[in-house]
Design a protein around this motif. Structure first.
Motif, mmCIF file in Angstrom:
data_model
loop_
_atom_site.group_PDB
_atom_site.id
_atom_site.type_symbol
_atom_site.label_atom_id
_atom_site.label_comp_id
_atom_site.label_asym_id
_atom_site.label_seq_id
_atom_site.Cartn_x
_atom_site.Cartn_y
_atom_site.Cartn_z
ATOM 1 N N SER A 109 0.829 -1.195 0.000
ATOM 2 C CA SER A 109 0.000 0.000 0.000
ATOM 3 C C SER A 109 0.869 1.253 0.000
ATOM 4 C CB SER A 109 -0.905 0.010 1.235
ATOM 5 O OG SER A 109 -1.558 1.260 1.368
ATOM 6 N N ASP A 110 0.385 2.280 -0.669
ATOM 7 C CA ASP A 110 1.100 3.557 -0.710
ATOM 8 C C ASP A 110 0.260 4.682 -0.096
ATOM 9 O OD1 ASP A 110 3.450 4.947 -1.376
ATOM 10 O OD2 ASP A 110 2.550 5.744 -3.202
ATOM 11 N N LYS A 111 -0.704 4.323 0.723
ATOM 12 C CA LYS A 111 -1.582 5.337 1.313
ATOM 13 C C LYS A 111 -0.820 6.225 2.299
ATOM 14 C CE LYS A 111 -5.936 2.808 0.818
ATOM 15 N NZ LYS A 111 -7.094 2.203 1.534
ATOM 16 N N ILE A 112 0.076 5.616 3.070
ATOM 17 C CA ILE A 112 0.949 6.386 3.954
ATOM 18 C C ILE A 112 2.380 5.953 3.694
ATOM 19 C CG2 ILE A 112 -0.808 6.728 5.733
ATOM 20 C CD1 ILE A 112 0.537 4.529 7.355
ATOM 21 N N GLY A 113 3.319 6.852 3.966
ATOM 22 C CA GLY A 113 4.715 6.529 3.688
ATOM 23 C C GLY A 113 5.632 7.636 4.164
ATOM 24 N N LEU A 114 6.673 7.903 3.381
ATOM 25 C CA LEU A 114 7.674 8.888 3.783
ATOM 26 C C LEU A 114 7.067 10.282 3.940
ATOM 27 C CD1 LEU A 114 10.644 9.492 4.398
ATOM 28 C CD2 LEU A 114 10.993 9.876 1.936
ATOM 29 N N SER A 115 6.203 10.665 3.028
ATOM 30 C CA SER A 115 5.597 11.993 3.134
ATOM 31 C C SER A 115 4.768 12.110 4.415
ATOM 32 C CB SER A 115 4.725 12.285 1.912
ATOM 33 O OG SER A 115 3.659 11.352 1.800
ATOM 34 N N THR A 116 4.146 11.019 4.832
ATOM 35 C CA THR A 116 3.376 11.009 6.081
ATOM 36 C C THR A 116 4.288 11.247 7.282
ATOM 37 O OG1 THR A 116 1.971 9.312 5.058
ATOM 38 C CG2 THR A 116 1.694 9.704 7.430
ATOM 39 N N ILE A 117 5.409 10.543 7.292
ATOM 40 C CA ILE A 117 6.363 10.651 8.400
ATOM 41 C C ILE A 117 6.923 12.060 8.505
ATOM 42 C CG2 ILE A 117 8.560 9.800 9.312
ATOM 43 C CD1 ILE A 117 8.019 7.198 7.747
ATOM 44 N N LEU A 118 7.242 12.655 7.363
ATOM 45 C CA LEU A 118 7.884 13.968 7.351
ATOM 46 C C LEU A 118 6.907 15.116 7.601
ATOM 47 C CD1 LEU A 118 10.334 13.489 4.333
ATOM 48 C CD2 LEU A 118 10.904 13.450 6.763
ATOM 49 N N ALA A 119 5.647 14.922 7.235
ATOM 50 C CA ALA A 119 4.684 16.024 7.331
ATOM 51 C C ALA A 119 3.774 15.936 8.551
ATOM 52 C CB ALA A 119 3.832 16.073 6.062
ATOM 53 N N THR A 120 3.816 14.815 9.257
ATOM 54 C CA THR A 120 2.939 14.633 10.427
ATOM 55 C C THR A 120 3.757 14.066 11.585
ATOM 56 O OG1 THR A 120 2.291 12.325 10.036
ATOM 57 C CG2 THR A 120 1.119 14.045 8.778
ATOM 58 N N PRO A 121 3.175 13.998 12.775
ATOM 59 C CA PRO A 121 3.876 13.423 13.928
ATOM 60 C C PRO A 121 3.903 11.888 13.937
ATOM 61 C CG PRO A 121 2.209 15.024 14.615
ATOM 62 C CD PRO A 121 1.936 14.688 13.186
ATOM 63 N N THR A 122 3.377 11.250 12.894
ATOM 64 C CA THR A 122 3.290 9.788 12.854
ATOM 65 C C THR A 122 4.677 9.154 12.966
ATOM 66 O OG1 THR A 122 1.395 9.986 11.361
ATOM 67 C CG2 THR A 122 2.443 7.819 11.537
ATOM 68 N N PRO A 123 4.909 8.271 13.935
ATOM 69 C CA PRO A 123 6.211 7.600 14.065
ATOM 70 C C PRO A 123 6.503 6.715 12.858
ATOM 71 C CG PRO A 123 4.892 7.341 16.059
ATOM 72 C CD PRO A 123 3.971 7.871 14.998
ATOM 73 N N TRP A 124 7.752 6.686 12.448
ATOM 74 C CA TRP A 124 8.097 5.876 11.274
ATOM 75 C C TRP A 124 7.881 4.394 11.548
ATOM 76 C CZ3 TRP A 124 11.899 2.134 11.318
ATOM 77 C CH2 TRP A 124 12.842 2.175 12.359
ATOM 78 N N THR A 141 7.196 3.279 1.790
ATOM 79 C CA THR A 141 6.820 3.775 0.471
ATOM 80 C C THR A 141 6.753 5.305 0.498
ATOM 81 O OG1 THR A 141 4.469 3.577 0.997
ATOM 82 C CG2 THR A 141 5.537 1.664 -0.022
ATOM 83 N N SER A 142 6.404 5.891 -0.616
ATOM 84 C CA SER A 142 6.424 7.356 -0.708
ATOM 85 C C SER A 142 5.289 8.007 0.077
ATOM 86 C CB SER A 142 6.353 7.794 -2.163
ATOM 87 O OG SER A 142 5.105 7.420 -2.720
ATOM 88 N N GLY A 143 4.140 7.337 0.123
ATOM 89 C CA GLY A 143 2.963 7.985 0.693
ATOM 90 C C GLY A 143 2.347 8.922 -0.327
ATOM 91 N N SER A 144 1.402 9.736 0.114
ATOM 92 C CA SER A 144 0.740 10.665 -0.801
ATOM 93 C C SER A 144 1.737 11.679 -1.350
ATOM 94 C CB SER A 144 -0.401 11.390 -0.082
ATOM 95 O OG SER A 144 0.104 12.113 1.029
#
Length: 267
Positions: A109-124, A141-144
Motif C-alpha cells: 500500500s502507498d496510502k501512507i509513507g515517507l511523506s506522512t512521516i515527514l509532514a505529520t507526527p506519525t512515528p516511522w 513507500t512514498s505515501g501521498s
C-alpha cells in the motif's frame, strides 16, 4: 567537475523481464531464461557494497539516474530483496515523491509513507511495511504526493530520521528521482553516505551521465560509482569496449568529439 575517469563501474545488469525477484523467490514462480543472470548481477553488487567505503562501511546509499525510465527503482528494490535474503537487515526508503513505483513492485500500500512521516507526527515505526517473509526487509513507500517534495526531503527531520535508521539497519537504500531537471535528490547529498548513478544502456547518453555527475558534484554528493542497466546479449562486448575507450580518453579529447559520436547506448 570530477572527470568520468574517476567514476568506477560498479556493475553491468542484463536486461530482464523480471520486475520483482521476491515474486520468484517467495512464490515459486518459474524463472525466465534471463532471471538468473539478473539475479547474479545484483547478488554480486550486493556483496560488493561493503567495499564502497574506505574507513567506514557505507550504509545509507541513494540511487538516482540522469533521466526517467532507466530502471533505477527496479534495481533498488531488487537489490534490497537480495540483501535481505543474504541476512542483512535492510530498510528501503522511497524518496521519489513525484512518480514512485516501488509500491507497485512490492505490491504494498502507498496510502501512507515517507511523506506522512515527514509532514505529520506519525512515528516511522508505524509506517514501514514488511517486504519479505523473514522480516529482514522493511519498506517505507512514498505515501501521498506532497505539493513540494523538496521541502520535506531537505528538512532537519529527514536528516534526523536517516541518522536513526543508520543505527538500526545494516543497509538503508534510498530510491530518489532523476537528477536532471529535478533537485529532490540533491537535498539528500549531505544526509546519505553515497550515491550510485544508474544508467540504462539504450536510454542514457554520455552527455546525460556527465551532466548528472556534474549536478551531483555541485551538490557535494559522494558518488561511489556507475551502474549500467538493461544490457542485452548483443550489447555486452560493445559496451565494455566503448566504456573503456571513452573513460580512458583525455578530457580534451572527449570535448573534441562530435556530439553525435558520443551519443550512444552506453548511457
Amino acid at each position: 567537475v570530477k572527470e568520468l575517469i574517476d567514476i568506477p563501474l560498479l556493475g553491468a545488469i542484463p536486461i530482464t523481464d523480471v520486475t520483482s525477484l521476491s515474486d520468484v523467490i517467495g512464490q515459486g514462480i518459474l524463472p525466465s531464461s534471463n532471471y538468473y543472470a539478473f539475479k547474479e548481477s545484483l547478488s554480486s553488487l550486493a556483496l560488493n557494497l561493503r567495499y564502497l567505503g574506505t574507513d567506514n562501511m557505507v550504509k545509507v546509499i541513494a540511487f538516482t539516474s540522469s533521466v526517467p525510465s532507466e530502471g533505477k527503482s527496479t534495481l533498488t528494490y531488487n537489490l534490497a530483496v537480495i540483501l535481505a535474503t543474504l541476512g542483512y537487515k535492510v530498510l528501503l526508503i522511497v524518496a521519489d515523491l513525484r512518480k514512485p513505483t516501488v509500491h507497485k513492485l512490492s505490491k504494498l500500500s502507498d496510502k501512507i509513507g515517507l511523506s506522512t512521516i515527514l509532514a505529520t507526527p506519525t512515528p516511522w515505526q508505524d509506517v514501514f511495511q514488511l517486504g519479505d517473509e523473514k522480516g529482514n526487509l522493511h519498506i517505507i513507500t512514498s505515501g501521498s504526493i506532497p505539493p513540494n517534495p523538496m521541502l520535506l526531503l531537505e528538512s532537519t527531520k529527514m536528516a534526523a530520521l536517516i541518522q536513526e535508521w543508520r543505527q538500526q539497519y545494516d543497509y538503508v537504500l534510498v530510491d530518489t528521482p532523476p537528477v536532471i531537471g529535478i533537485a529532490d535528490a540533491q537535498c539528500l547529498t549531505a544526509k546519505v553516505d553515497a550515491f550510485i548513478l544508474v544508467a540504462a544502456i539504450n536510454r542514457s547518453t554520455h552527455s546525460g551521465i556527465s551532466k548528472a555527475l556534474e549536478v551531483l558534484e555541485n551538490a557535494r554528493a559522494n558518488v561511489s560509482g556507475l551502474l549500467i542497466n538493461m544490457i542485452g546479449e548483443s550489447d555486452s562486448d560493445y559496451h565494455y569496449g566503448y566504456y573503456d575507450q571513452y573513460y580512458y580518453l583525455n578530457p580534451a579529447d572527449r570535448q573534441e568529439q562530435d556530439p553525435e559520436e558520443v551519443k550512444t547506448e552506453v548511457s
